[in-house]
Design an enzyme around this catalytic site. Structure first.
Site, PDB file in Angstrom:
ATOM      1  N   PHE A  20     -29.130  22.846   4.086  1.00 27.91           N
ATOM      2  CA  PHE A  20     -28.248  22.210   3.103  1.00 27.91           C
ATOM      3  C   PHE A  20     -27.295  21.211   3.753  1.00 27.91           C
ATOM      4  CE2 PHE A  20     -26.052  26.217   4.297  1.00 27.91           C
ATOM      5  CZ  PHE A  20     -24.841  25.704   4.732  1.00 27.91           C
ATOM      6  N   GLY A 252     -19.052  23.343  11.513  1.00 29.85           N
ATOM      7  CA  GLY A 252     -20.500  23.498  11.410  1.00 29.85           C
ATOM      8  C   GLY A 252     -20.849  24.622  10.464  1.00 29.85           C
ATOM      9  N   LYS A 253     -22.144  24.757  10.213  1.00 32.60           N
ATOM     10  CA  LYS A 253     -22.575  25.807   9.298  1.00 32.60           C
ATOM     11  C   LYS A 253     -22.187  27.183   9.834  1.00 32.60           C
ATOM     12  CE  LYS A 253     -26.189  22.898   7.485  1.00 32.60           C
ATOM     13  NZ  LYS A 253     -27.581  22.512   7.420  1.00 32.60           N
ATOM     14  N   ARG A 254     -22.179  27.305  11.162  1.00 31.03           N
ATOM     15  CA  ARG A 254     -21.820  28.584  11.759  1.00 31.03           C
ATOM     16  C   ARG A 254     -20.353  28.944  11.545  1.00 31.03           C
ATOM     17  NH1 ARG A 254     -23.968  27.515  17.155  1.00 31.03           N
ATOM     18  NH2 ARG A 254     -25.765  26.465  16.280  1.00 31.03           N
TER      19      ARG A 254
END
Ligand code: GLU
Length: 489
Positions: A20, A252-254
């Site tokens: 995404f 970030g996604k993390r």
């Protein structure tokens, strides 16, 4: 000069389909979009899918849906190829091969003759001598025949210091240590990002490369490829990163960065999101904070993109969403607030009239639909659909010695209300406030509100009365009085 007269501006957003889009990626897309539209130019969505291992199925559709939600229309994209063909890199392999062949034929590219083990030996030797490993130090004296089974590497045309201009960072420079014989085409036949993006930007007529500033470090390598190809690079526009809250790192996604479409589910308006993202790493140079998309297009200026990283300011996003919601008519606001799959009696047709009366109150108390739904779930609006259940003690105003003090006040309110028929919150307020002020506002309004809502937190009593009507109001006041008497006996 009128900006419309300048050369056509072409920008692109070039995500890899690895999942995404989060707020950082979308911000890059928005800036590229705004710059193109500011100049009546062209905006391209290009899909950089040359790393098949990192690809996540469904990403392309998800990226398209995200841009569509925000209204970032592109002239060329996965469903609308350009005169140069597809915008999906994996569908453009023949083009990269053609350019690679050109360089190879000119002696500016060569097949990598080494096995992985041999390269490891070079690397270990460099590390033992504490010098950086550079492939060009091991460039073979004569180049072999390229049959596609080995990676094709660039022969750096000239080992030199590069100096270039970045529209955001100004003059940048890097020495020969940044240059190497990078891979252009991998052994699997796919190009590297380094090579493919340069060819695509050239073929697609991109005038401004708007991307994250992490690519600055690789720019000398890119410049050496432009040189080998005999191409003039577009304008580089490096965007500041969107940072994590602690500012230590790029978000970030993390770090829990959300899918941009989750903001839609929460009830953020696309206009508010665009407004917010535009102010994340850019400022108009004025105090203005509320912008429609068209206003942003009118004033967006790449020279005002900030250099420093930007942090997501959730409070500002909420504030902006409320500002944008203010532009909705009551009817549209109702549609907005009831959109979604939340099940609560207040949202049913049966209570439509109550909900309509509550719109101004909900507007005032709400920044985003999810906030309203939380309040709804917590019971803050239950007064509108059923008589409240509560402990008699809740009727006790903090200055009163005992709860019985509330009873004569509630009786008096009832007496004032009984002959009254102008049943809207303003008229009810005008009717009751003189009495409340004569006794003490809290002493009257607190037990009144509790009698009506059964809660410590709820909208004001006048709104509640207007919502539930005269009959229910009088019933709830009688019930409160009976409760007090019952407790006392
Ligand atoms: N495909 C690159 C990425 O996803 C885009 C870099 C660029 O815009 O050139 O980070």
């Amino acid at each position: 000069m009128d900006h419309n007269q300048q050369t056509l501006v072409v920008t692109r957003f070039a995500p890899s389909p690895t999942g995404f889009l989060h707020i950082g990626g979308v911000r890059t897309a928005l800036f590229a979009y705004l710059h193109a539209k500011r100049h009546n130019g062209t905006f391209i969505l290009r899909i950089e899918d040359t790393d098949k291992e990192r690809e996540v199925a469904g990403s392309i559709e998800h990226i398209q849906a995200s841009l569509a939600w925000l209204g970032l229309e592109y002239e060329y994209g996965p469903d609308t190829p350009g005169p140069w063909g597809s915008v999906i890199q994996s569908e453009r392999l023949a083009t990269y091969q053609r350019y690679a062949k050109l360089l190879y034929d000119k002696g500016l590219a060569y097949p990598d003759p080494y096995t992985q083990e041999e390269v490891e030996v070079f690397r270990a030797a460099a590390s033992a001598e504490k010098r950086p490993f550079l492939f060009r130090d091991h460039r073979p004296a004569t180049f072999g025949v390229w049959d596609g089974s080995q990676p094709l590497r660039l022969k750096v045309p000239e080992v030199k210091r590069y100096t270039w201009h970045d529209a955001v960072r100004g003059e940048l420079t890097a020495g020969p240590e940044a240059l190497d014989d990078v891979i252009l085409i991998k052994a699997d036949g796919y190009p590297t990002y380094n090579f493919a993006h340069i060819i695509d930007d050239h073929e697609m007529g991109v005038t401004h490369i708007m991307r994250a500033d992490e690519f600055i470090a690789s720019t000398p390598k890119f410049l050496s490829i432009y040189d080998a190809l005999g191409l003039t690079p577009p304008v580089f526009v490096s965007m500041p990163p969107v940072l994590r809250d602690d500012r230590t790192k790029k978000l970030g996604k993390r770090d829990g960065a959300k899918d941009i479409l989750d903001y839609r589910t929460d009830g953020f308006l696309p206009e508010a999101m665009v407004n917010f993202l535009a102010l994340t790493g850019w400022n108009p140079g004025t105090e203005q904070e509320f912008f429609s998309k068209q206003e942003l297009i009118n004033v967006f200026d790449i020279t005002k993109i900030q250099r420093a990283g930007a942090v997501i300011n959730e409070e500002k996003l909420l504030w902006l969403n409320k500002q944008h919601l203010a532009g909705l008519s009551d009817e549209d606001y109702l549609a907005y607030i009831t959109d979604g799959d939340c099940v609560h009696p207040l949202l049913s047709t049966e209570h439509r009239a109550a909900l309509e009366v509550l719109v101004p109150t909900i507007r005032e108390r709400t920044h985003v639909r999810s906030e309203f739904l939380t309040a709804l779930g917590a019971g803050e609006y239950d007064f509108a659909v059923a008589a409240p259940q509560y402990d008699t003690a809740l009727l006790l105003w903090k200055k009163d010695p005992d709860v019985a003090a509330a009873q004569p006040r509630l009786e008096q309110v009832k007496n004032l209300l009984a002959p009254h028929n102008d049943w809207n919150s303003e008229a009810l307020k005008a009717l009751l406030m003189p009495y409340a002020e004569s006794v003490g506002k809290g002493e009257v309004l607190w037990p009144l509100r509790v009698a009506l809502s059964g809660r410590q937190n709820s909208p004001d009593p006048f709104t509640i009365m207007a919502t539930i009507g005269k009959e229910a109001t009088l019933e709830r006041l009688s019930a409160a009085c009976a409760k007090i008497q019952g407790d006392a006996s």
